[in-house]
Design an enzyme around this catalytic site. Sequence first.
Site: not given
Lengths: 244, 307
Positions: B83, B166-167, B253, B282
Amino acid sequence: MTEFDEYWRAVDDELAALPARPVADHVPARSTDRFTAYDVRLTSIGPYRIFGYLSVPAGDGPFPAVLETPRYGSVNLAPHYRDRLRYITFTVMHRGQRLADVPFQAAYPGLATLGIEDPATYVYRAIVADCLRGAEFLLGHDLVDPARVGVTGDDLALITASRRPGFRAARSNGPLEALTEVTGSPRAIEFLDVARHPCSARTFRVGTDYELTHEDSADDEVLDTWLARELGVSPIRKFDLMPS
Amino acid sequence: MRDPENAVITVPLPEDFDSFWAETLKSVPELDTSLTYVERLSTDEVAVYDVRYTSYENVRVAAWYATPRTGGPFPGLVNIPGYISEPLPPVQWARRGYAALAVAPRGKLRSNSHFNPGYPGLLTHNIVDHHTYGYRGFYVDVVRALDVLAERTEVDSSRVGLQGSSQGGGLGIVTAALRPDAVSCFAAGAPYLCGIWDSAKLTHSYPYEEINEYVRVHPGHSELIRQSVAYYDGMNFAPKVKAPAFVYIGLEDDVCPPETGFAVYKALNGPKEMHTYPRSAHQAGLHWVMPKVADFLDKHLVHGGSR
């Protein structure tokens, strides 16, 4: 005075000659009944208008406070909810980062070596100045308990604490990430050597005082607990903090 | 006490989900790719290029492309960014033998002249309206990276993978679902954008905290948001995935709740493997998992040959 001391004294002088003229705009979206948030714009050397996220707990104060120095990257997140519950927080966006990117927009990769040919033009001279300006702003805040102010980040946090007495505790997650982009040993980076920036604050540094386990929830708990104890508040695990 | 593995994450499936994405992908203009060699980022072994291509609503999107200097055809790999991160030239993947494209979807520094919701901002940009939600074009930008690789004669288009965390993990699932015939395998760490609405109820960490902040100011918009993000939710893409998946998550996370990682993993339809890391947030075991990710990609894209 050594060249090193001259170099940083000149930065202090430039900052002292420029009023910061901070403007704080209330941000309802990041405010709750527990804390109030502001977008802050203030002047650093250049002159250049930098940005910071400010959050102030509800109540009369004084409150413990934490300065977050910027990461290496275009974006710094706003301070975490758990920190806004416990501290006055101020997060600096140095020149070139998002929200402080007019007119100068930093490139990634690239920023780490901008102007590195000469210590006088190296962008990190100004980035440190931006952190120092942030420190002055937070340390001067009316509601800050001057005995309980911390600074956190990478080694920029230690450099900031070295040059601005007033921090009780300084926590670093290690070397400036920008240095991984730097090849060789240009003279300009000698001025960022943390060993040459001794500070009177109590320090906790990854790589010196603590080795990461790489289980990042566990590591975060250790780092959070250290600063919380130094500043007289309770630790909070991010994973345990859910909207009610 | 949380029980992430058995948590129930529910996302409504919009009736027109498939047609919405089919029409979105159909609407894109020609790629009009440009490729510029970048000497200062290249090495003796790896050539790096600055790539630009046209995506949804005519936005020009940037990417870094890195290939080995000799040999080929190479397996292709799309690196999808997180992100807040800016993509770096994927030199390490090229050294490993891949023609790797690290995409900077709209709003990233090199792709933000016409769309720049900022950070914070992207997650909630027009979030009440799935037609104009900021992620619509962003998703297409990632999917089109496959089209860029398909144009390259040095890439074996029968061996193309996706990698990101993640993203980058969430969009790996999205991309594998939207282009089931073009993706041979993908690795997705700590997937974001899965169980989007429920995630905001499970954390105060960014980016999901952006939704909590938005709702604080617009408390009447909750239902609109829930409906709108369903078009973008990895939970609705996962059942359409056919490619082998390598998923990894941190069991503590705070950014992308593990409840959603388990849920989207269960919803994936192809061959799959899951790696979980206790006491991890994360980073999701990054320190240990990346060699496994590389082995997984090699197995399917280098040693496995074409599908």
